[in-house]
Design a protein around this motif. Sequence first.
Motif, PDB file in Angstrom:
ATOM      1  N   ASP A  45      -6.889  11.653  14.679  1.00  0.00           N
ATOM      2  CA  ASP A  45      -7.702  12.246  15.743  1.00  0.00           C
ATOM      3  C   ASP A  45      -7.230  11.689  17.076  1.00  0.00           C
ATOM      4  OD1 ASP A  45      -9.663  13.819  16.919  1.00  0.00           O
ATOM      5  OD2 ASP A  45     -11.307  12.438  16.467  1.00  0.00           O
ATOM      6  N   LEU A  46      -7.563  12.392  18.142  1.00  0.00           N
ATOM      7  CA  LEU A  46      -7.247  11.902  19.475  1.00  0.00           C
ATOM      8  C   LEU A  46      -8.326  12.332  20.449  1.00  0.00           C
ATOM      9  CD1 LEU A  46      -5.992  14.157  21.713  1.00  0.00           C
ATOM     10  CD2 LEU A  46      -4.221  14.208  20.000  1.00  0.00           C
ATOM     11  N   ASP A  47      -8.529  11.518  21.439  1.00  0.00           N
ATOM     12  CA  ASP A  47      -9.429  11.818  22.552  1.00  0.00           C
ATOM     13  C   ASP A  47      -8.646  11.604  23.836  1.00  0.00           C
ATOM     14  OD1 ASP A  47     -11.821  12.412  21.170  1.00  0.00           O
ATOM     15  OD2 ASP A  47     -12.274  10.283  20.952  1.00  0.00           O
ATOM     16  N   TYR A  48      -9.138  12.171  24.910  1.00  0.00           N
ATOM     17  CA  TYR A  48      -8.497  11.961  26.210  1.00  0.00           C
ATOM     18  C   TYR A  48      -9.539  12.034  27.304  1.00  0.00           C
ATOM     19  CZ  TYR A  48      -8.674  17.052  26.501  1.00  0.00           C
ATOM     20  OH  TYR A  48      -9.109  18.346  26.525  1.00  0.00           O
ATOM     21  N   ILE A  49      -9.219  11.379  28.407  1.00  0.00           N
ATOM     22  CA  ILE A  49     -10.065  11.394  29.603  1.00  0.00           C
ATOM     23  C   ILE A  49      -9.174  11.800  30.770  1.00  0.00           C
ATOM     24  CG2 ILE A  49     -11.476  10.012  31.188  1.00  0.00           C
ATOM     25  CD1 ILE A  49     -11.902   8.077  28.770  1.00  0.00           C
ATOM     26  N   VAL A  50      -9.533  12.854  31.449  1.00  0.00           N
ATOM     27  CA  VAL A  50      -8.791  13.311  32.615  1.00  0.00           C
ATOM     28  C   VAL A  50      -9.199  12.456  33.809  1.00  0.00           C
ATOM     29  CG1 VAL A  50      -8.429  15.248  34.202  1.00  0.00           C
ATOM     30  CG2 VAL A  50      -8.589  15.664  31.735  1.00  0.00           C
ATOM     31  N   THR A  51      -8.204  12.039  34.584  1.00  0.00           N
ATOM     32  CA  THR A  51      -8.452  11.244  35.798  1.00  0.00           C
ATOM     33  C   THR A  51      -7.895  11.996  37.003  1.00  0.00           C
ATOM     34  OG1 THR A  51      -6.404   9.997  35.503  1.00  0.00           O
ATOM     35  CG2 THR A  51      -8.399   9.072  34.506  1.00  0.00           C
TER      36      THR A  51
END
Length: 74
Positions: free
Chosen positions: A62-68
């Motif tokens: 699985d993967l998660d991401y946070i846009v900055t």
Amino acid sequence: MMDLDAKLEIVPHDPGVYLFKDSAGKPLYVGKAGDLRKRLQQHFRGDSLGQWAEHMRDKIRDLDYIVTRSETEA
């Protein structure tokens, strides 16, 4: 849980932080990128970091991401 390939298709071309997880949801790796989609595709295409990346790809479920706002912020 969404399939990894499906998740990769919706990751934006924005800067941010990404997190790879194993089957138990335990974090395996945290990275940053100026273009999240491009960087994540590099990881999964096999042209990233040699044997280490190959070993990681076998464990990632699985993967998660946070846009900055910028790569510096990431």
